[in-house]
Design a protein around this motif. Sequence first.
Motif, PDB file in Angstrom:
ATOM      1  N   TRP A  14      -6.887  -4.684  -0.849  1.00  0.00           N
ATOM      2  CA  TRP A  14      -6.462  -3.327  -0.522  1.00  0.00           C
ATOM      3  C   TRP A  14      -7.413  -2.741   0.511  1.00  0.00           C
ATOM      4  CZ3 TRP A  14      -1.779  -2.594  -1.774  1.00  0.00           C
ATOM      5  CH2 TRP A  14      -1.256  -3.110  -2.968  1.00  0.00           C
ATOM      6  N   SER A  15      -6.919  -1.872   1.350  1.00  0.00           N
ATOM      7  CA  SER A  15      -7.744  -1.294   2.419  1.00  0.00           C
ATOM      8  C   SER A  15      -9.024  -0.669   1.877  1.00  0.00           C
ATOM      9  CB  SER A  15      -6.946  -0.247   3.189  1.00  0.00           C
ATOM     10  OG  SER A  15      -5.912  -0.843   3.944  1.00  0.00           O
ATOM     11  N   GLU A  17     -10.798  -1.517  -0.501  1.00  0.00           N
ATOM     12  CA  GLU A  17     -11.782  -2.483  -0.996  1.00  0.00           C
ATOM     13  C   GLU A  17     -12.778  -2.878   0.092  1.00  0.00           C
ATOM     14  OE1 GLU A  17     -10.366  -5.459  -4.210  1.00  0.00           O
ATOM     15  OE2 GLU A  17      -8.702  -5.353  -2.782  1.00  0.00           O
ATOM     16  N   ASP A 106      -1.675  -0.077   3.841  1.00  0.00           N
ATOM     17  CA  ASP A 106      -2.817   0.120   2.942  1.00  0.00           C
ATOM     18  C   ASP A 106      -3.398  -1.199   2.435  1.00  0.00           C
ATOM     19  OD1 ASP A 106      -2.722   2.830   3.243  1.00  0.00           O
ATOM     20  OD2 ASP A 106      -1.983   3.275   1.226  1.00  0.00           O
ATOM     21  N   ALA A 107      -3.184  -2.278   3.177  1.00  0.00           N
ATOM     22  CA  ALA A 107      -3.684  -3.591   2.780  1.00  0.00           C
ATOM     23  C   ALA A 107      -4.300  -4.297   3.980  1.00  0.00           C
ATOM     24  CB  ALA A 107      -2.562  -4.442   2.191  1.00  0.00           C
ATOM     25  N   ARG A 139      -1.543   1.172  -7.776  1.00  0.00           N
ATOM     26  CA  ARG A 139      -1.715  -0.217  -7.376  1.00  0.00           C
ATOM     27  C   ARG A 139      -2.799  -0.883  -8.206  1.00  0.00           C
ATOM     28  NH1 ARG A 139      -3.030   1.692  -1.386  1.00  0.00           N
ATOM     29  NH2 ARG A 139      -1.283   2.973  -2.022  1.00  0.00           N
ATOM     30  N   TYR A 141      -4.764  -5.046  -9.284  1.00  0.00           N
ATOM     31  CA  TYR A 141      -5.171  -6.395  -8.901  1.00  0.00           C
ATOM     32  C   TYR A 141      -5.436  -7.200 -10.171  1.00  0.00           C
ATOM     33  CZ  TYR A 141      -8.418 -10.151  -7.671  1.00  0.00           C
ATOM     34  OH  TYR A 141      -9.028 -11.363  -7.560  1.00  0.00           O
ATOM     35  N   PHE A 264      -1.836  -9.023  -6.230  1.00  0.00           N
ATOM     36  CA  PHE A 264      -1.882  -7.612  -5.850  1.00  0.00           C
ATOM     37  C   PHE A 264      -0.526  -6.992  -6.177  1.00  0.00           C
ATOM     38  CE2 PHE A 264      -4.513 -10.062  -2.862  1.00  0.00           C
ATOM     39  CZ  PHE A 264      -5.749  -9.465  -3.037  1.00  0.00           C
ATOM     40  N   THR A 266       1.916  -3.179  -6.929  1.00  0.00           N
ATOM     41  CA  THR A 266       2.090  -1.730  -6.933  1.00  0.00           C
ATOM     42  C   THR A 266       3.307  -1.368  -7.765  1.00  0.00           C
ATOM     43  OG1 THR A 266       3.609  -1.494  -5.048  1.00  0.00           O
ATOM     44  CG2 THR A 266       1.242  -1.628  -4.547  1.00  0.00           C
TER      45      THR A 266
END
Length: 348
Positions: A14-15, A17, A106-107, A139, A141, A264, A266
């Motif tokens: 994810w962005s 992270e 967003d990834a 979202r 993980y 991943f 959502t």
Amino acid sequence: MTGFLRNCWYMAGWSNEVGDAGLVREILGQRLFLYRLESGAPAAILDRCPHRFAPLSLGTREGDLVVCGYHGLKFGPDGRCVHNPFGQKIPAGTTIPAFAAAERHDAIWLWGGDPAQADEGLIPDFAFIPDTPQQRSVRGYTLMKANYEYGTDNLMDLSHIEWVHKGSFAGDGVIFAGQHSVRQDGDTLHSDWWMPNIKPPMVAQGLVPEGQTVDHWLRMRWNAPASMRLDVGACPHGRDEAEGFDIPQAHILTPASAHETHYFWTASRNHDLASVEADQYMLDLFRQAFDVEDKPMIEAAYANVRGNLDAGGDFWAERPVSLGIDQGGTRARRLLESLIAREAAAHG
């Protein structure tokens, strides 16, 4: 990266992270260091200095350069060593693998093959993930100790919901009252369930007055290697689908290695958009479904065959029985095999 499709995009994280410290993650059997350039764009290199193999993620940053914390070699985002603190000459063999990286939906996405061939237009469409005034997503993980294709099998065959998800999504047999279909559009697969004229399942309760029925659908889209979008929807029976709702989910699998998978996911909603309690409810529900229900089953099934796979066998050598409803996963496996073979033939 033997055995993996190369010329495609893999979700790496994810962005949020990939912050100032960067992110270390194993992908395609390699430990990678993901970080941001001064422009904010993502970059990804092998997390291993070629000198004495120290993780570059333990070093420091100097602008867009990564400085090894062991002996001070400096590397650019293209993997080239640009500075040797012990002399002017850059030793041979100091270039490390670098990966084309892009940020979308967003990834952070990584191209598995030659960076020069990376085409951002091939990133699968997950435009629904970022929040809008009409829709919000939570979202998560999950790390699964199983090959990613076994996760694909699970997601492309949603009939398992009735058995595995009794503590979350099971729908009192409504899936078995429906019709399953699989279709292919180019290199995209669709595995869909259509359940007309049924009692409203949990996701559709409140959509129609008590005693009335709904038409319910589950539509899964697959793009290689394992990026999936699920649309969950319902409308009053016999009415136009636009009179109901259609809520998307993301289910994106990335191989950490042949035996582990980054999952991943959502879940979206179109109500109570500002509610922290609704966020937590959805997170708890989906963590129950994926971490407590799906994950142990997939890992146990994979453990039952891993020994044979390690000895050189494959999925088909295990002679899996077909029940018909598993055609989505079967066709995804076959299509992925053909794409990998096509790629291998193009490289001689």
